[in-house]
Design an enzyme around this catalytic site. Structure first.
Site, PDB file in Angstrom:
ATOM      1  N   HIS A  40      48.260   8.251  13.503  1.00  0.00           N
ATOM      2  CA  HIS A  40      47.523   7.627  12.507  1.00  0.00           C
ATOM      3  C   HIS A  40      46.216   8.300  12.453  1.00  0.00           C
ATOM      4  O   HIS A  40      45.277   8.081  11.447  1.00  0.00           O
ATOM      5  CB  HIS A  40      47.377   6.204  12.575  1.00  0.00           C
TER       6      HIS A  40
ATOM      7  N   ASP B 218      49.151  -2.059  16.518  1.00  0.00           N
ATOM      8  CA  ASP B 218      49.915  -2.031  15.283  1.00  0.00           C
ATOM      9  C   ASP B 218      51.395  -1.596  15.188  1.00  0.00           C
ATOM     10  O   ASP B 218      51.906  -1.242  14.304  1.00  0.00           O
ATOM     11  CB  ASP B 218      49.097  -1.195  14.214  1.00  0.00           C
TER      12      ASP B 218
END
Length: 374
Positions: free
Chosen positions: A243, A265
């Protein structure tokens, strides 16, 4: 039973200090501890249990399923990896599905040796269609104060955080209303700097997965990232090496010093092999640990746990002390859990993580109970 650990490096007040700890279900003493009858930590790192305020799923179970057995599986999985408190993070789904998930959270009781389900993070449904990422478009809603309160009531008042796109109609009213109830975070948004600053001024105080699902920082259009920096807001970061580039991780720790939280996440694939999964009712493909919506390049959560994120941050050049704070005291403060989680202090719950010199797990205690490695 009272337990004693000595010759450790205790993480307290942002630094590691030589000493020991005495505890049962709570911490009873810290500092100078006699070795008699104790466990020799051999100079290893002793941290508070990690706090993950943004995690959807792992080992095939998802917080949005509304399944008590699934929540128990998540609780045990997290604890085995040093995460002793977590916020069940939901996706953008129909109200009936979210209500079922909230009711499960209300009914859930921590299993023996499991992590504490500390509350709920509603990541949606009040998100921008233009920046929805892996959120389901057909379940997106404009900000609805009544819906928020209905879900919070169903959860027994357990909502700790809600992510909102501030440019949506009604967003500012919702932010003003619910910022007194829980932490309001800006995310999945196309907001510009001025709009984001207005939202932070209205009561928002956090930023969901910095850099992702928001406009990139530009020197003439700083957007949410620049506004969060100027407003003194906190931010969270997914440190899975996918990410965010390592340079962005290092930069974020500098820009948001003392107010950056690491989050996983994570989705169902965490703790499992590559393959086909679902997230928020959508098909996801995981290959080499990279999760994307099927047939697209859209990232769909991660396959890591929070300790992985801490280790990655250190490998990327972040000092261990800063990475440790970002996985303990900072997220606990952001989600309003800091009265009992995220730090080592006499009287706090004995949620503890002992790491070896290579940041491998030696022992985890949840409420003073030794957690079995899973």
């Amino acid at each position: 039973m009272m337990i004693k650990i000595y010759n450790a490096k205790l993480f307290r007040n942002g630094s590691f200090q030589k000493g020991g700890i005495v505890f049962d279900e709570k911490i009873r003493a810290l500092g100078s501890v006699s070795p008699e009858g104790g466990l020799d930590a051999d100079g290893c790192w002793l941290l508070p249990g990690l706090v993950d305020i943004h995690t959807h799923a792992a080992v095939g179970a998802d917080a949005s399923d509304g399944n008590l057995a699934g929540l128990a599986a998540l609780s045990r999985y997290y604890a085995g990896r040093g995460v002793t408190a977590w916020c069940a993070t939901t996706m953008t789904l129909p109200e009936s599905v979210l209500r079922r998930a909230m009711e499960a959270v209300r009914q859930f009781r921590r299993p023996s040796g499991g992590a504490r389900l500390a509350g709920v993070h509603l990541e949606g449904p009040f998100l921008s269609p233009a920046k929805k990422g892996a959120q389901a478009a057909d379940s997106l809603r404009t900000p609805d104060i009544g819906l928020f309160h209905r879900l919070n009531e169903a959860a027994g008042g357990a909502v700790r955080m809600v992510t909102v796109a501030p440019e949506l109609p009604g967003a500012m009213d919702l932010i003003r209303e619910v910022s007194g109830v829980c932490t309001v975070s800006l995310g999945h948004t196309g907001a510009d700097y001025d709009n984001a600053m207005a939202a932070y001024g209205a009561g928002a105080s956090h930023t969901t997965h910095l850099f992702n699902a928001m406009p990139p920082f530009h020197h003439r259009s700083p957007g949410v990232i620049g506004a969060a920096f100027d407003a003194g807001a906190s931010a969270e970061l997914i440190c899975d090496g996918i990410h965010c580039h390592p340079a962005a991780v290092r930069m974020a720790f500098r820009l948001f010093a003392g107010r950056l939280a690491l989050v996983s996440d994570s989705m169902r694939s965490a703790g499992l092999a590559d393959g086909a999964y679902t997230l928020g009712g959508q098909d996801v493909t995981v290959k080499n640990g990279r999760a994307t919506l099927k047939g697209t390049d859209t990232l769909a959560g991660s396959s890591i746990h929070l300790l992985d994120g801490l280790r990655n941050a250190v490998a990327f050049g972040v000092p261990l002390e800063e990475a440790a704070a970002a996985a303990t005291s900072v997220p606990a403060r952001i989600a309003g859990l800091d009265r009992w989680a995220g730090s080592l202090a006499v009287g706090r719950m004995a949620d503890l993580l002992l790491l070896d010199r290579d940041l491998g797990v030696k022992r985890v205690y949840a409420g003073g109970q030794l957690v079995e490695k899973l």
